[in-house]
Motif scaffolding. Structure first.
Motif, PDB file in Angstrom:
ATOM      1  N   THR A 140      38.443  10.368  -9.582  1.00  0.00           N
ATOM      2  CA  THR A 140      38.062  11.740  -9.534  1.00  0.00           C
ATOM      3  C   THR A 140      36.371  11.770  -9.539  1.00  0.00           C
ATOM      4  O   THR A 140      35.789  10.727  -9.816  1.00  0.00           O
ATOM      5  N   THR A 141      35.813  12.859  -9.456  1.00  0.00           N
ATOM      6  CA  THR A 141      34.426  13.251  -9.369  1.00  0.00           C
ATOM      7  C   THR A 141      33.604  11.982  -8.934  1.00  0.00           C
ATOM      8  O   THR A 141      32.773  11.549  -9.658  1.00  0.00           O
ATOM      9  N   SER A 230      37.660  15.507  -5.943  1.00  0.00           N
ATOM     10  CA  SER A 230      36.331  16.263  -6.069  1.00  0.00           C
ATOM     11  C   SER A 230      36.386  17.650  -6.477  1.00  0.00           C
ATOM     12  O   SER A 230      37.234  18.373  -5.993  1.00  0.00           O
ATOM     13  N   HIS A 237      27.915  14.851  -8.465  1.00  0.00           N
ATOM     14  CA  HIS A 237      29.330  14.524  -8.200  1.00  0.00           C
ATOM     15  C   HIS A 237      29.561  15.336  -6.868  1.00  0.00           C
ATOM     16  O   HIS A 237      30.629  16.144  -7.000  1.00  0.00           O
ATOM     17  N   VAL A 239      30.933  16.854  -3.244  1.00  0.00           N
ATOM     18  CA  VAL A 239      31.934  16.650  -2.445  1.00  0.00           C
ATOM     19  C   VAL A 239      31.621  15.923  -1.266  1.00  0.00           C
ATOM     20  O   VAL A 239      32.536  15.024  -0.951  1.00  0.00           O
ATOM     21  N   GLY A 242      33.216  12.347  -2.433  1.00  0.00           N
ATOM     22  CA  GLY A 242      34.526  12.316  -2.036  1.00  0.00           C
ATOM     23  C   GLY A 242      34.653  12.127  -0.892  1.00  0.00           C
ATOM     24  O   GLY A 242      35.700  11.094  -0.476  1.00  0.00           O
TER      25      GLY A 242
END
Length: 275
Positions: A140-141, A230, A237, A239, A242
């Motif tokens: 994640t993130t 994301s 962080h 997108v 991601g």
């Protein structure tokens, strides 16, 4: 009630961890300056659906929360944190395979993993080093990486110097009390407490500033199933990280959250993916 913490001796540090739930093991690796439950308590994530189906092992990364650590920035680079994660998996009690006490045994039980930001990077390095140790990854993130990493590294170095010169309070005073993403507008708090001591925090920032994701060509050989998640609007962080990470991995899918309702699905998505 929060389960009691245990401590594992890992590469010269004592790493604090606990576990909730029963079933196949999953490890949670938090983000930089955070700790085991910090992000969940702030409303960033909810991993209760995961612990409803799995043994969810949460741990404080080196120098964070209850875990010990030194003041050498190298300790906090992502490859080194990946080695810490592998050491924790070998040291956790009860063992991840009943009756198994031999580190690096090929019969060790495969583990699922969930990470956030620094934790996502730690998991990537650990999985590249010992892919046989893992079953599936939820990343994640993802933080700034590759082409976008240099600008973030400059910010990390500036934060390290600020803390060294003026203390943690000076850094906290610069924090903006606003959601980092539209997906976080319903979070319980927008500024998470820093769970790293003032003595170690400059080294944590400097370690982050001298590291990056593994090269794309190495990630192309990681065949594990991966779910990348994301959220929008977060410059730290983005997108784009991601998207780049999912594109570099051969067996990855990407989920993007723009609203609190979409973010609220992440716990169930992760639990289903890790089955």
């Amino acid at each position: 009630m929060t389960p009691a913490f245990q401590f594992a001796e890992v590469r010269g540090a004592k790493l604090a961890y606990n576990s909730t739930g029963k079933g196949s093991p999953v490890v949670w690796a938090h983000g930089m300056t955070s700790a085991t439950y910090t992000q969940e308590r702030a409303g960033n994530f909810d991993w209760r659906p995961v612990s409803a189906e799995h043994r969810l092992i949460r741990y404080d990364a080196r120098g964070h929360g209850r875990s010990t650590g030194g003041t050498d920035p190298v300790e906090y680079t992502w490859p080194e944190l990946g080695k810490d994660l592998l050491g924790l998996l070998d040291a956790v009690r009860p063992p991840l395979s009943p009756g198994l006490d031999t580190p690096h045994s090929t019969s060790a039980q495969k583990v699922g993993a969930i990470g956030s930001s620094m934790g996502t990077a730690s998991i990537l390095y650990a999985a590249l080093d010992r892919p046989e140790r893992f079953s599936r990854l939820v990343l994640t993130t993802p933080p700034t990486c590759w082409e976008t990493r240099p600008a973030a590294n400059g910010m990390r170095l500036g934060s390290a110097q600020l803390v060294q010169d003026k203390g943690v309070a000076a850094l906290e005073a610069l924090s903006v009390d606003a959601p980092a993403s539209p997906a976080l507008v319903d979070a319980k708090r927008y500024i998470n407490p820093i769970r790293v001591s003032a003595r170690r925090l400059p080294a944590v920032f400097r370690g982050s500033a001298q590291t990056d994701f593994p090269p794309r060509e190495k990630l192309a050989g990681l065949a594990l199933p991966v779910l990348v998640m994301s959220w929008t609007g977060d410059g730290t962080h983005p997108v784009s990280s991601g998207e780049a990470l999912a594109a570099a991995l051969p067996n990855a899918e990407l989920v993007v959250a723009n609203t609190p309702a979409e973010l609220a699905t992440w716990g169930d998505r992760a639990a289903a993916f890790l089955r």
